[in-house]
Design an enzyme around this catalytic site. Structure first.
Site: not given
Length: 155
Positions: A82, A84, A108, A111
């Site tokens: 992801h 992040e 999410c 993250c």
């Protein structure tokens, strides 16, 4: 008119999202410390792997009808890292303490856990764009860690 710093860094996160190789969702993130970018990222597979957009991710081969947002990653594997996560990896954990994360989508749970662990104090979200995604007109600020009540999943 000159943009605010939040708008500037959100625009930068949006620009990074255009580099995403995920076939389901394009997300960008920027870690900022003292108005300096220390990390940036977008969602995509690890280096040397076949990009999702090139067929390298099993989840990416399926539609939102087949696998709705938020579906179990164990049942429908995703190989993407992801945005992040990529931004925090680039910045380094120690540098993230007290920083601000600008991201184009709600993080999410995994993250969110990483953001909390990295010591990021502020998260600003906004401007996610796409066919299956809502657009946020105004930046949204959240103190990190995020409340666990956030339901939306990032693909």
């Amino acid at each position: 008119m000159r943009p605010s710093w939040d708008d500037f860094f959100l625009d930068l996160a949006q620009l990074w999202s255009t580099m995403s190789t995920c076939s389901r969702r394009q997300v960008g993130a920027v870690v900022v410390q003292d108005r300096k970018v220390i990390g940036n990222g977008f969602n995509g597979v690890a280096s040397q792997k076949l990009h999702c957009s090139d067929g390298g991710c099993p989840r990416g081969q399926l539609s939102y009808e087949d696998v709705p947002a938020g579906a179990d990653y164990n049942q429908f594997p995703c190989f993407a890292i992801h945005a992040e996560h990529n931004a925090i990896l680039q910045a380094g954990l120690a540098a993230c303490r007290g920083a601000t994360l600008y991201v184009t989508a709600i993080p999410c749970q995994q993250c969110t856990n990483l953001i909390e662990h990295a010591g990021i104090e502020r998260v600003v979200m906004g401007r996610e764009r796409g066919e299956d995604q809502q657009t946020t007109e105004e930046p949204q600020e959240h103190d990190a860690p995020h409340p666990s009540s956030i339901e939306e999943d990032c693909e």
